[in-house]
Write an enzyme that holds these catalytic residues in place. Structure first.
Site, PDB file in Angstrom:
ATOM      1  CB  SER A 184      53.829  77.981  -5.835  1.00 48.13           C
ATOM      2  OG  SER A 184      55.006  77.816  -5.046  1.00 48.13           O
TER       3      SER A 184
ATOM      4  CE1 TYR B 199      52.475  82.446  -3.192  1.00 45.42           C
ATOM      5  CE2 TYR B 199      53.668  80.432  -2.671  1.00 45.42           C
ATOM      6  CZ  TYR B 199      53.388  81.467  -3.543  1.00 45.42           C
ATOM      7  OH  TYR B 199      54.006  81.516  -4.761  1.00 45.42           O
TER       8      TYR B 199
END
Length: 318
Positions: free
Chosen positions: A188, A201
């Protein structure tokens, strides 16, 4: 003494110019991936007969499965919801006429990989896309504000970290033996910096990135390409299906773009616009990003986007 100082600063200036010249050249190559990183039409099929995609029932994973089937590969699609997988399998089969194998697996759980390994044992797997992932909450929150935090910690680590490592353990040996294969691990863009309000995350995704880069260094001489792909905004359920624009890409557009960068190195952002976002994020001082005003602004923005989405949905249903 004067001549020595002149030599030193001249040499230093030359080194700096060469360094940034090389960086500018490498950056410019990313703007023209088809020219600098061309792939033969048969590239993916030459890696092996089958592709495996985790988290393939929707979003980015679904589009990777479609794209690889369009390149002539049979695909194994994996997720936890059989109904959704069966629907995707029918669509891929009808559209591309390739074989599709469905494997149902809840990657937040333990002890699922023995069965997965058994189901993949006899397949000639040329491409693995470790796409499955989860975010604790689409609305940004501080770590301790999450409900049922112990369960969330276990689920995020199992899904985002353990699954990628175990799938590589299962599939990489065959690629090493055949001296060819591609592994794409979806990281990400937010993991480019310490990212508060999505701390768990982002940390899980920086593991994906570092593991991929280390693994590529170990196995690049074995003919295996291992790459971390680090997108920013892609309009999927994970981000509340935000409106598509120049920086919020559709899953289809992002996947088509990212596949052009497979030979571009051990990490890519997958698209030109996300590459610029990554550069911009790295240029902003963390002292500015890590302020209460930014935290609150981010939280308010996401909540407002979700409220607008719910409102428009109600209007359409009415």
């Amino acid at each position: 003494m004067k001549s020595l100082m002149e030599w030193f600063f001249t040499s230093l200036g030359t080194v700096v110019v060469i360094y940034y010249g090389v960086k500018l050249f490498l950056f410019s190559r990313m703007l023209l991936p088809k020219r600098w990183f061309p792939l033969p039409k048969s590239f993916f099929l030459s890696m092996g007969e089958w592709a495996v995609v985790t988290g393939a029932s929707e979003g980015i994973g679904r589009q990777y499965a479609f794209a690889l089937a369009e390149h002539g590969m049979n695909v194994v699609i994996m997720s936890r919801t059989k109904v959704n997988l069966d629907k995707v399998a029918r669509e891929i089969s009808e559209t591309t006429h390739r074989m599709v194998k469905v494997v149902v697996a809840d990657f937040t759980k333990d002890n699922i990989f023995t069965d997965i390994e058994e189901q993949l044992k006899y397949l000639d797997i040329g491409v693995l896309v470790n796409n499955v992932g989860m975010v604790p909450s689409t609305v940004p929150r501080r770590f301790l504000e999450e409900e049922d935090l112990d369960q969330i910690i276990m689920s995020v680590i199992n899904c985002n970290v353990k699954t990628m490592v175990k799938m590589c353990k299962i599939i990489l040996p065959g690629m090493e033996n055949r001296r060819k294969g591609v592994i794409l691990n979806i990281a990400s863009g937010v993991a480019s910096i310490p990212f508060p309000m999505y701390s768990l995350y982002a940390a899980s995704k920086i593991f994906v990135e570092r593991f991929s880069q280390g693994l590529q260094a170990e196995y690049k001489d074995k003919g295996v390409i291992i790459q971390a792909v680090a997108p920013f905004g892609v309009s999927t359920r994970m981000v509340g299906y935000q409106q598509i624009n120049a920086f919020m890409l559709s899953p289809r557009d992002f996947v088509r773009s990212s596949l052009q960068y497979i030979r571009a190195g051990d990490k890519t952002y997958g698209s030109i616009c996300h590459m610029f976002l990554g550069w911009l994020l790295l240029c902003i001082p963390l002292k500015i990003l890590h302020t209460e005003a930014v935290f609150q602004g981010l939280q308010n923005y996401v909540e407002r986007q979700q409220a607008e989405k719910r409102c428009s949905s109600v209007i359409r249903d009415a």
